[in-house]
Design an enzyme around this catalytic site. Sequence first.
Site, mmCIF file in Angstrom:
data_model
loop_
_atom_site.group_PDB
_atom_site.id
_atom_site.type_symbol
_atom_site.label_atom_id
_atom_site.label_comp_id
_atom_site.label_asym_id
_atom_site.label_seq_id
_atom_site.Cartn_x
_atom_site.Cartn_y
_atom_site.Cartn_z
ATOM 1 N N THR A 76 0.849 -1.193 0.000
ATOM 2 C CA THR A 76 0.000 0.000 0.000
ATOM 3 C C THR A 76 0.881 1.238 0.000
ATOM 4 O O THR A 76 1.846 1.320 0.765
ATOM 5 C CB THR A 76 -0.909 0.022 1.240
ATOM 6 N N ASN A 102 6.550 -0.738 -4.832
ATOM 7 C CA ASN A 102 6.254 -1.530 -6.020
ATOM 8 C C ASN A 102 6.990 -2.860 -5.918
ATOM 9 O O ASN A 102 8.220 -2.875 -5.811
ATOM 10 C CB ASN A 102 6.691 -0.769 -7.275
ATOM 11 N N HIS A 135 -1.163 6.088 -14.276
ATOM 12 C CA HIS A 135 -1.833 4.960 -13.638
ATOM 13 C C HIS A 135 -3.331 4.991 -13.951
ATOM 14 O O HIS A 135 -3.853 5.988 -14.446
ATOM 15 C CB HIS A 135 -1.642 4.994 -12.114
ATOM 16 N N LYS A 139 -6.615 4.892 -8.988
ATOM 17 C CA LYS A 139 -5.505 5.048 -8.060
ATOM 18 C C LYS A 139 -5.648 6.368 -7.321
ATOM 19 O O LYS A 139 -5.784 7.431 -7.943
ATOM 20 C CB LYS A 139 -4.160 4.992 -8.790
#
Length: 238
Positions: A76, A102, A135, A139
Amino acid sequence: MNIALIGYGKMGRTISKIALSRKHNIGLIIDKENRNELDRDNLRGIDVAIEFTLPDQAFDNISRCLAAGVPVVSGTTGWLNQLEAARSLCEQSGTALMYSSNFSIGVNILFHINRQLARIMGEYSDYSVGISEIHHSAKLDAPSGTAISLAEGIISSHGAYGSWTDEVTAGSDAILIQSAREGEVPGTHKVKWSSDIDEISLIHKAKGREGFALGAVLAAEYIKDKTGFLTISDMLGF
Protein backbone atom coordinates in the site's frame (compact mmCIF):
# COMPACT_ATOMS: atom_id res chain seq x y z
CA MET A 1 2.59 -21.21 3.42
CA ASN A 2 -0.71 -20.20 4.93
CA ILE A 3 -1.31 -16.63 3.73
CA ALA A 4 -3.67 -13.91 4.93
CA LEU A 5 -4.76 -11.52 2.19
CA ILE A 6 -5.64 -8.09 3.53
CA GLY A 7 -7.38 -6.27 0.72
CA TYR A 8 -9.26 -8.31 -1.85
CA GLY A 9 -9.74 -5.99 -4.78
CA LYS A 10 -8.23 -6.60 -8.20
CA MET A 11 -4.71 -6.82 -6.78
CA GLY A 12 -5.72 -9.10 -3.92
CA ARG A 13 -7.46 -11.50 -6.29
CA THR A 14 -4.43 -11.56 -8.59
CA ILE A 15 -2.16 -12.29 -5.60
CA SER A 16 -4.50 -15.10 -4.55
CA LYS A 17 -4.34 -16.68 -8.02
CA ILE A 18 -0.54 -16.58 -8.11
CA ALA A 19 -0.15 -17.79 -4.52
CA LEU A 20 -2.39 -20.78 -5.20
CA SER A 21 -0.43 -21.57 -8.38
CA ARG A 22 2.71 -21.70 -6.22
CA LYS A 23 1.04 -24.27 -3.90
CA HIS A 24 0.31 -21.87 -1.04
CA ASN A 25 -2.95 -21.70 0.91
CA ILE A 26 -5.14 -18.65 1.48
CA GLY A 27 -6.14 -19.04 5.11
CA LEU A 28 -7.77 -15.65 5.69
CA ILE A 29 -9.23 -12.93 3.48
CA ILE A 30 -9.87 -9.50 4.96
CA ASP A 31 -11.68 -6.85 2.94
CA LYS A 32 -13.71 -3.74 3.70
CA GLU A 33 -16.74 -5.80 4.75
CA ASN A 34 -14.92 -7.70 7.52
CA ARG A 35 -12.03 -5.48 8.64
CA ASN A 36 -13.01 -6.04 12.29
CA GLU A 37 -12.07 -9.71 11.86
CA LEU A 38 -8.38 -8.87 11.53
CA ASP A 39 -7.42 -9.97 15.03
CA ARG A 40 -5.12 -12.35 16.87
CA ASP A 41 -7.63 -15.21 16.87
CA ASN A 42 -8.21 -15.15 13.12
CA LEU A 43 -4.50 -14.70 12.44
CA ARG A 44 -3.63 -17.85 14.37
CA GLY A 45 -1.89 -20.30 12.03
CA ILE A 46 -1.11 -17.63 9.41
CA ASP A 47 2.50 -17.63 8.20
CA VAL A 48 2.55 -14.30 6.37
CA ALA A 49 0.06 -11.51 5.67
CA ILE A 50 0.06 -9.67 2.33
CA GLU A 51 -1.48 -6.21 2.65
CA PHE A 52 -2.74 -4.13 -0.30
CA THR A 53 -5.42 -1.75 0.92
CA LEU A 54 -5.82 2.04 1.26
CA PRO A 55 -3.46 4.66 2.72
CA ASP A 56 -5.69 5.38 5.72
CA GLN A 57 -5.97 1.66 6.59
CA ALA A 58 -2.45 0.35 6.03
CA PHE A 59 -0.81 1.25 9.35
CA ASP A 60 -3.68 -0.18 11.42
CA ASN A 61 -3.70 -3.39 9.38
CA ILE A 62 0.05 -3.80 9.70
CA SER A 63 -0.02 -3.04 13.42
CA ARG A 64 -2.62 -5.72 14.07
CA CYS A 65 -0.62 -8.36 12.22
CA LEU A 66 2.67 -7.48 13.90
CA ALA A 67 1.01 -7.49 17.32
CA ALA A 68 -0.14 -11.04 16.56
CA GLY A 69 3.40 -12.05 15.57
CA VAL A 70 2.55 -12.39 11.87
CA PRO A 71 5.09 -11.10 9.30
CA VAL A 72 3.68 -8.59 6.82
CA VAL A 73 4.34 -7.73 3.19
CA SER A 74 2.74 -4.37 2.40
CA GLY A 75 2.42 -2.75 -1.00
CA THR A 76 0.00 0.00 0.00
CA THR A 77 1.32 3.46 -0.88
CA GLY A 78 0.46 6.91 0.46
CA TRP A 79 1.09 6.25 4.18
CA LEU A 80 4.85 6.77 4.43
CA ASN A 81 4.47 9.37 7.22
CA GLN A 82 3.80 6.34 9.47
CA LEU A 83 6.50 4.05 8.09
CA GLU A 84 8.97 4.70 10.91
CA ALA A 85 6.29 3.87 13.47
CA ALA A 86 5.62 0.60 11.62
CA ARG A 87 9.35 -0.13 11.61
CA SER A 88 9.45 0.34 15.39
CA LEU A 89 6.47 -1.97 15.87
CA CYS A 90 8.20 -4.56 13.73
CA GLU A 91 11.31 -4.44 15.91
CA GLN A 92 9.25 -4.58 19.11
CA SER A 93 7.24 -7.57 17.93
CA GLY A 94 10.29 -9.57 16.87
CA THR A 95 8.77 -10.41 13.51
CA ALA A 96 9.27 -9.15 9.94
CA LEU A 97 7.87 -6.34 7.81
CA MET A 98 8.65 -5.70 4.15
CA TYR A 99 7.32 -2.55 2.52
CA SER A 100 7.81 -1.59 -1.09
CA SER A 101 6.15 1.05 -3.23
CA ASN A 102 6.25 -1.53 -6.02
CA PHE A 103 6.89 -5.29 -5.80
CA SER A 104 7.39 -5.78 -9.54
CA ILE A 105 10.79 -7.36 -10.15
CA GLY A 106 11.12 -5.26 -13.31
CA VAL A 107 10.43 -2.02 -11.44
CA ASN A 108 13.00 -2.90 -8.80
CA ILE A 109 15.56 -3.52 -11.54
CA LEU A 110 14.56 -0.04 -12.79
CA PHE A 111 15.18 1.39 -9.29
CA HIS A 112 18.66 -0.12 -9.31
CA ILE A 113 19.55 1.17 -12.80
CA ASN A 114 18.02 4.56 -11.95
CA ARG A 115 20.41 5.04 -9.02
CA GLN A 116 23.39 3.96 -11.12
CA LEU A 117 22.46 6.33 -13.96
CA ALA A 118 21.95 9.21 -11.52
CA ARG A 119 25.48 8.69 -10.18
CA ILE A 120 26.85 8.83 -13.72
CA MET A 121 24.79 11.91 -14.64
CA GLY A 122 26.20 13.72 -11.62
CA GLU A 123 29.30 14.28 -13.76
CA TYR A 124 27.32 15.94 -16.56
CA SER A 125 25.70 19.19 -15.44
CA ASP A 126 24.18 19.89 -18.86
CA TYR A 127 21.46 17.33 -18.17
CA SER A 128 18.35 17.88 -16.06
CA VAL A 129 15.94 15.17 -14.97
CA GLY A 130 12.18 14.75 -14.81
CA ILE A 131 9.84 11.90 -13.91
CA SER A 132 6.41 11.13 -15.33
CA GLU A 133 3.94 8.41 -14.41
CA ILE A 134 0.54 7.19 -15.61
CA HIS A 135 -1.83 4.96 -13.64
CA HIS A 136 -5.44 3.81 -13.78
CA SER A 137 -8.11 6.32 -12.82
CA ALA A 138 -8.96 4.49 -9.57
CA LYS A 139 -5.50 5.05 -8.06
CA LEU A 140 -5.92 7.49 -5.18
CA ASP A 141 -2.41 8.80 -4.49
CA ALA A 142 -0.44 11.02 -6.85
CA PRO A 143 2.44 11.04 -7.43
CA SER A 144 2.66 7.28 -7.19
CA GLY A 145 4.86 5.67 -4.56
CA THR A 146 6.98 4.26 -7.37
CA ALA A 147 7.59 7.71 -8.85
CA ILE A 148 8.55 9.03 -5.43
CA SER A 149 10.95 6.11 -4.95
CA LEU A 150 12.54 6.92 -8.31
CA ALA A 151 12.97 10.56 -7.27
CA GLU A 152 14.46 9.56 -3.93
CA GLY A 153 16.88 7.23 -5.71
CA ILE A 154 18.10 10.15 -7.83
CA ILE A 155 18.34 12.47 -4.81
CA SER A 156 20.49 9.94 -2.96
CA SER A 157 22.84 9.49 -5.92
CA HIS A 158 23.07 12.94 -7.58
CA GLY A 159 24.39 15.98 -5.76
CA ALA A 160 22.34 18.59 -7.62
CA TYR A 161 18.89 17.49 -6.39
CA GLY A 162 17.58 17.82 -2.86
CA SER A 163 13.83 17.28 -3.18
CA TRP A 164 10.96 16.37 -5.49
CA THR A 165 7.78 18.26 -6.33
CA ASP A 166 4.64 17.97 -8.42
CA GLU A 167 4.53 21.74 -9.04
CA VAL A 168 5.75 22.99 -12.42
CA THR A 169 7.15 26.13 -10.74
CA ALA A 170 9.73 24.04 -8.87
CA GLY A 171 13.19 25.31 -8.01
CA SER A 172 16.25 24.01 -9.81
CA ASP A 173 17.12 21.54 -7.03
CA ALA A 174 13.70 19.82 -7.13
CA ILE A 175 12.82 16.90 -9.40
CA LEU A 176 9.47 17.48 -11.11
CA ILE A 177 7.09 14.49 -11.04
CA GLN A 178 4.18 14.70 -13.47
CA SER A 179 1.22 12.37 -12.90
CA ALA A 180 -1.72 11.31 -15.05
CA ARG A 181 -4.69 9.02 -14.28
CA GLU A 182 -6.21 7.29 -17.29
CA GLY A 183 -8.61 4.37 -17.73
CA GLU A 184 -7.19 0.99 -16.74
CA VAL A 185 -3.46 1.70 -17.18
CA PRO A 186 -1.60 -0.67 -14.77
CA GLY A 187 1.37 1.66 -14.44
CA THR A 188 3.95 3.40 -16.62
CA HIS A 189 6.99 5.23 -15.23
CA LYS A 190 9.56 7.27 -17.13
CA VAL A 191 12.76 8.95 -15.98
CA LYS A 192 14.10 11.40 -18.58
CA TRP A 193 17.46 13.14 -18.55
CA SER A 194 17.52 16.03 -21.06
CA SER A 195 20.19 18.33 -22.45
CA ASP A 196 20.20 20.73 -25.38
CA ILE A 197 21.55 18.00 -27.66
CA ASP A 198 19.88 14.74 -26.59
CA GLU A 199 17.78 12.77 -24.10
CA ILE A 200 18.30 9.59 -22.13
CA SER A 201 15.19 7.79 -20.84
CA LEU A 202 14.43 4.85 -18.58
CA ILE A 203 10.90 3.46 -18.98
CA HIS A 204 8.99 0.69 -17.26
CA LYS A 205 5.54 -0.19 -18.59
CA ALA A 206 3.50 -2.78 -16.72
CA LYS A 207 1.31 -4.99 -18.91
CA GLY A 208 -0.94 -6.05 -16.02
CA ARG A 209 -1.05 -6.68 -12.28
CA GLU A 210 0.65 -10.06 -12.46
CA GLY A 211 4.18 -8.66 -12.07
CA PHE A 212 3.25 -6.77 -8.90
CA ALA A 213 1.39 -9.79 -7.51
CA LEU A 214 4.19 -12.27 -8.21
CA GLY A 215 6.71 -9.99 -6.52
CA ALA A 216 4.50 -9.76 -3.43
CA VAL A 217 4.21 -13.55 -3.20
CA LEU A 218 7.97 -13.95 -3.65
CA ALA A 219 8.44 -11.39 -0.86
CA ALA A 220 6.12 -13.37 1.41
CA GLU A 221 8.14 -16.51 0.74
CA TYR A 222 11.32 -14.58 1.54
CA ILE A 223 10.27 -13.05 4.89
CA LYS A 224 8.44 -16.07 6.31
CA ASP A 225 11.20 -17.09 8.74
CA LYS A 226 13.01 -13.75 9.05
CA THR A 227 12.84 -10.85 11.47
CA GLY A 228 13.28 -7.11 11.14
CA PHE A 229 12.38 -4.42 8.64
CA LEU A 230 13.26 -5.69 5.16
CA THR A 231 13.20 -4.25 1.67
CA ILE A 232 12.81 -5.91 -1.69
CA SER A 233 16.45 -4.96 -2.33
CA ASP A 234 17.36 -7.35 0.48
CA MET A 235 15.52 -10.10 -1.38
CA LEU A 236 17.04 -9.28 -4.77
CA GLY A 237 20.55 -8.61 -3.48
CA PHE A 238 20.84 -5.09 -4.94
